[in-house]
Design a protein around this motif. Structure first.
Motif, mmCIF file in Angstrom:
data_model
loop_
_atom_site.group_PDB
_atom_site.id
_atom_site.type_symbol
_atom_site.label_atom_id
_atom_site.label_comp_id
_atom_site.label_asym_id
_atom_site.label_seq_id
_atom_site.Cartn_x
_atom_site.Cartn_y
_atom_site.Cartn_z
ATOM 1 N N GLN A 69 0.835 -1.198 0.000
ATOM 2 C CA GLN A 69 0.000 0.000 0.000
ATOM 3 C C GLN A 69 0.874 1.254 0.000
ATOM 4 O OE1 GLN A 69 -3.392 0.116 -0.358
ATOM 5 N NE2 GLN A 69 -2.981 2.287 -0.674
ATOM 6 N N ALA A 70 1.952 1.215 0.748
ATOM 7 C CA ALA A 70 2.878 2.352 0.759
ATOM 8 C C ALA A 70 3.463 2.583 -0.635
ATOM 9 C CB ALA A 70 3.993 2.119 1.777
ATOM 10 N N ARG A 71 3.793 1.498 -1.317
ATOM 11 C CA ARG A 71 4.325 1.630 -2.680
ATOM 12 C C ARG A 71 3.259 2.191 -3.622
ATOM 13 N NH1 ARG A 71 9.104 -0.913 -4.132
ATOM 14 N NH2 ARG A 71 8.258 -1.283 -6.204
ATOM 15 N N LEU A 72 2.025 1.718 -3.490
ATOM 16 C CA LEU A 72 0.936 2.247 -4.319
ATOM 17 C C LEU A 72 0.726 3.734 -4.061
ATOM 18 C CD1 LEU A 72 -1.759 -0.580 -4.112
ATOM 19 C CD2 LEU A 72 -0.523 0.171 -6.138
ATOM 20 N N ASP A 73 0.744 4.130 -2.794
ATOM 21 C CA ASP A 73 0.589 5.542 -2.461
ATOM 22 C C ASP A 73 1.695 6.374 -3.115
ATOM 23 O OD1 ASP A 73 -1.622 4.865 -0.949
ATOM 24 O OD2 ASP A 73 -0.602 5.070 0.988
ATOM 25 N N GLY A 74 2.906 5.862 -3.075
ATOM 26 C CA GLY A 74 4.029 6.566 -3.701
ATOM 27 C C GLY A 74 3.845 6.701 -5.201
ATOM 28 N N HIS A 75 3.365 5.630 -5.835
ATOM 29 C CA HIS A 75 3.118 5.680 -7.283
ATOM 30 C C HIS A 75 2.008 6.684 -7.609
ATOM 31 C CE1 HIS A 75 5.916 2.542 -8.048
ATOM 32 N NE2 HIS A 75 5.185 1.572 -7.548
ATOM 33 N N GLU A 76 0.950 6.689 -6.796
ATOM 34 C CA GLU A 76 -0.140 7.628 -7.034
ATOM 35 C C GLU A 76 0.345 9.073 -6.905
ATOM 36 O OE1 GLU A 76 -3.257 6.449 -4.359
ATOM 37 O OE2 GLU A 76 -3.806 4.725 -5.603
ATOM 38 N N GLU A 77 1.192 9.341 -5.921
ATOM 39 C CA GLU A 77 1.739 10.694 -5.766
ATOM 40 C C GLU A 77 2.576 11.086 -6.985
ATOM 41 O OE1 GLU A 77 3.870 11.014 -2.075
ATOM 42 O OE2 GLU A 77 2.112 10.414 -0.906
ATOM 43 N N ILE A 79 2.278 9.922 -10.025
ATOM 44 C CA ILE A 79 1.363 10.123 -11.155
ATOM 45 C C ILE A 79 0.708 11.498 -11.064
ATOM 46 C CG2 ILE A 79 -0.852 9.379 -12.148
ATOM 47 C CD1 ILE A 79 0.069 6.475 -11.520
ATOM 48 N N GLU A 80 0.266 11.877 -9.860
ATOM 49 C CA GLU A 80 -0.344 13.195 -9.689
ATOM 50 C C GLU A 80 0.648 14.303 -10.023
ATOM 51 O OE1 GLU A 80 -1.901 13.341 -5.718
ATOM 52 O OE2 GLU A 80 -3.411 11.809 -6.143
ATOM 53 N N ASP A 81 1.895 14.142 -9.587
ATOM 54 C CA ASP A 81 2.925 15.142 -9.894
ATOM 55 C C ASP A 81 3.162 15.237 -11.401
ATOM 56 O OD1 ASP A 81 3.188 15.593 -7.191
ATOM 57 O OD2 ASP A 81 5.063 14.450 -6.983
ATOM 58 N N GLU A 83 1.043 14.363 -13.782
ATOM 59 C CA GLU A 83 -0.142 14.930 -14.413
ATOM 60 C C GLU A 83 -0.182 16.449 -14.241
ATOM 61 O OE1 GLU A 83 -3.257 12.618 -12.600
ATOM 62 O OE2 GLU A 83 -3.296 11.205 -14.278
ATOM 63 N N ALA A 84 0.284 16.944 -13.096
ATOM 64 C CA ALA A 84 0.319 18.394 -12.868
ATOM 65 C C ALA A 84 1.279 19.069 -13.840
ATOM 66 C CB ALA A 84 0.724 18.690 -11.423
ATOM 67 N N VAL A 85 2.326 18.372 -14.239
ATOM 68 C CA VAL A 85 3.279 18.919 -15.207
ATOM 69 C C VAL A 85 2.721 18.804 -16.624
ATOM 70 C CG1 VAL A 85 5.551 18.559 -16.245
ATOM 71 C CG2 VAL A 85 5.297 18.472 -13.758
ATOM 72 N N ILE A 86 2.087 17.704 -16.917
ATOM 73 C CA ILE A 86 1.606 17.429 -18.273
ATOM 74 C C ILE A 86 0.358 18.239 -18.617
ATOM 75 C CG2 ILE A 86 0.565 15.639 -19.719
ATOM 76 C CD1 ILE A 86 2.483 13.655 -18.391
ATOM 77 N N GLU A 87 -0.524 18.460 -17.664
ATOM 78 C CA GLU A 87 -1.801 19.130 -17.952
ATOM 79 C C GLU A 87 -1.620 20.508 -18.590
ATOM 80 O OE1 GLU A 87 -5.621 19.001 -18.638
ATOM 81 O OE2 GLU A 87 -4.521 17.360 -17.708
ATOM 82 N N PRO A 88 -0.746 21.368 -18.082
ATOM 83 C CA PRO A 88 -0.556 22.666 -18.773
ATOM 84 C C PRO A 88 -0.027 22.481 -20.193
ATOM 85 C CG PRO A 88 0.386 22.760 -16.564
ATOM 86 C CD PRO A 88 -0.016 21.344 -16.811
ATOM 87 N N LEU A 89 0.796 21.471 -20.407
ATOM 88 C CA LEU A 89 1.293 21.220 -21.766
ATOM 89 C C LEU A 89 0.163 20.786 -22.683
ATOM 90 C CD1 LEU A 89 4.583 19.306 -20.863
ATOM 91 C CD2 LEU A 89 4.347 21.696 -21.555
#
Length: 102
Positions: A69-77, A79-81, A83-89
């Protein structure tokens, strides 16, 4: 003198030994994954030992779940980071494509 009870770490080592043939039968690529599961269980051996559960497999499995679960949480974070970079692009690309159509 009284006899000492085996520690949780001893019980975990015994479980791993019982699964040794299973590990050997796994494909080579899966053996490190198998080993990692026991590493996860050892990561929480102190807490598992305090639980003093009748079946040492239960805290081992919960420890494995906790680490995964800790690894999944890290992956989700991550991905969110990303996506925050990709969305403006993406937004900029959409604007650029809209200007090209006009």
């Amino acid at each position: 003198m009284g006899r000492t009870n085996p520690t949780y770490r001893d019980a975990l080592r015994a479980i791993e030994e019982r699964w040794a043939e299973f590990r050997r039968a796994l494909r080579r690529r899966d053996q490190p994954r198998f080993d990692r599961l026991f590493e996860y269980a050892r990561e929480h051996a102190d807490a598992s030992g305090l639980l003093n559960h009748q079946n040492p497999v239960v805290p081992a499995l919960f420890s494995i779940d906790l680490e995964q679960q800790a690894r999944l949480d890290g992956h989700e974070e991550r991905i969110e980071d990303l996506e925050a970079v990709i969305e403006p692009l993406r937004d900029q690309q959409s604007l650029d494509e809209g200007e090209d159509e006009q």
